[in-house]
Design an enzyme around this catalytic site. Structure first.
Site, mmCIF file in Angstrom:
data_model
loop_
_atom_site.group_PDB
_atom_site.id
_atom_site.type_symbol
_atom_site.label_atom_id
_atom_site.label_comp_id
_atom_site.label_asym_id
_atom_site.label_seq_id
_atom_site.Cartn_x
_atom_site.Cartn_y
_atom_site.Cartn_z
ATOM 1 N N ASP A 45 -5.053 -0.196 -4.943
ATOM 2 C CA ASP A 45 -6.273 -0.847 -4.454
ATOM 3 C C ASP A 45 -7.433 0.147 -4.439
ATOM 4 O O ASP A 45 -8.583 -0.215 -4.164
ATOM 5 C CB ASP A 45 -6.055 -1.511 -3.082
ATOM 6 N N LYS A 114 3.682 -2.119 -3.752
ATOM 7 C CA LYS A 114 3.521 -1.123 -2.684
ATOM 8 C C LYS A 114 2.839 -1.799 -1.509
ATOM 9 O O LYS A 114 1.938 -2.625 -1.710
ATOM 10 C CB LYS A 114 2.686 0.058 -3.187
ATOM 11 N N GLU A 183 1.307 9.904 2.298
ATOM 12 C CA GLU A 183 -0.069 10.331 1.994
ATOM 13 C C GLU A 183 -0.631 11.216 3.104
ATOM 14 O O GLU A 183 -0.606 10.844 4.293
ATOM 15 C CB GLU A 183 -0.973 9.098 1.774
HETATM 16 O O1 KIV Z 1 -4.535 2.721 -3.999
HETATM 17 C C1 KIV Z 1 -4.062 3.778 -4.441
HETATM 18 O O2 KIV Z 1 -4.482 4.303 -5.456
HETATM 19 C C2 KIV Z 1 -2.985 4.389 -3.686
HETATM 20 C C3 KIV Z 1 -2.486 5.715 -4.166
HETATM 21 C C4 KIV Z 1 -2.089 6.556 -3.032
HETATM 22 C C5 KIV Z 1 -1.366 5.546 -5.117
HETATM 23 O O3 KIV Z 1 -2.509 3.834 -2.756
#
Ligand code: KIV
Length: 266
Positions: A45, A114, A183
């Site tokens: 996102d 995710k 993260e």
């Molecule tokens: O949105 C994104 O790019 C992420 C990265 C940490 C993979 O969540």
């Protein structure tokens, strides 16, 4: 050519081989990443910030995420494609989470999704897994919580929050997640979580001990100019290269150098 699967990622962890991931949002870059042999592409996102020019990731919609995921899936032969559940696509109910996550597989061509959160999305992870949707949990700094966290801040620095993150990682694994993204947390904490879990940890700003690493593509290639997080490494400055090329085109047109005979028809 067969695509990378979650079993391949688990095997890499067990054989202590590092897993590589990058984000991508469009066809040309997804092809390049795939050709480079990166294991998985997350259609993050982060598209909201690095492609759409928005302040944070909150406004990006499910429709936009599916659009980008379709394009990325079309481009890859080998890399696993993971769709990122955007803000408000899963928070309201588990039913909405399953329906939206299912769209990433059914319409987007992704092999997994995710989801930001650990304990608070454990039931979501369970329901998605039950619906045969592989899930990667995302804990630590979760950008969709920017307003609650008061900015993009390192997490897990106090004993209490480190303990909470360890617990969250276990909860995500027990709920059925195939991987946990960590993260912006201290590297020793990421090391402990990585040792504890059977599933692979993928770090972004979580130090070298994770089972794999992910970065936002536009940070890696120098196409995001607003800021570069401390944990990101710019391997090339494509913005400068593009600017140089475009300025040269402008100059050549203005001076009558382009198009030459070579680029014209007789
Ligand atoms: O949105 C994104 O790019 C992420 C990265 C940490 C993979 O969540």
């Amino acid at each position: 050519m067969s695509k990378i699967t979650i079993q391949d990622l688990l095997k890499k962890k067990s054989e202590q081989q590092k897993i590589t991931m990058l984000t991508a949002y469009d066809y040309p870059f997804a092809r390049i990443i795939d050709e480079a042999g990166i294991d998985a592409i997350i259609v993050g996102d982060s598209v909201a910030m690095v492609v759409q020019g928005l302040e944070n990731t909150l406004p990006v919609t499910m429709g936009e995420m599916i659009y980008h995921t379709k394009i990325v899936s079309r481009a890859v032969n080998k890399a696993m494609v993971i769709g990122d559940l955007p803000y408000m696509s899963y928070q309201v109910s588990i039913e909405e989470a399953v329906r939206n996550a299912g769209r990433f597989l059914k319409e987007g061509g992704a092999s997994g999704v995710k989801i930001e959160g650990g304990a608070e999305v454990a039931d979501h992870i369970r329901a998605l897994t039950k619906a045969d949707i592989p899930v990667m949990a995302h804990i630590g700094l979760t950008p969709q919580s920017i307003h609650r966290m008061g900015g993009y801040k390192i997490q897990g620095r106090t004993e209490e929050s480190a303990k909470r993150l360890i617990k969250e990682a276990h909860i995500a694994e027990d709920a059925g997640a195939f991987s946990v993204l960590l993260e912006a947390i201290p590297m020793e904490l990421a090391q402990k979580i990585t040792k504890d879990l059977k599933i692979p940890t993928i770090g972004i700003g979580a130090g070298p001990y994770c089972d794999g690493q992910v970065l936002v593509l536009h940070d890696v290639i120098g196409l995001f100019e607003r800021f570069l997080p401390k944990f990101a490494k710019r391997y090339i400055n494509m913005r400068d290269e593009a600017l140089k090329a475009i300025k040269t085109f402008k100059e050549e047109v203005e001076k009558g150098i382009f198009p030459s005979d070579e680029h014209s028809f007789k």
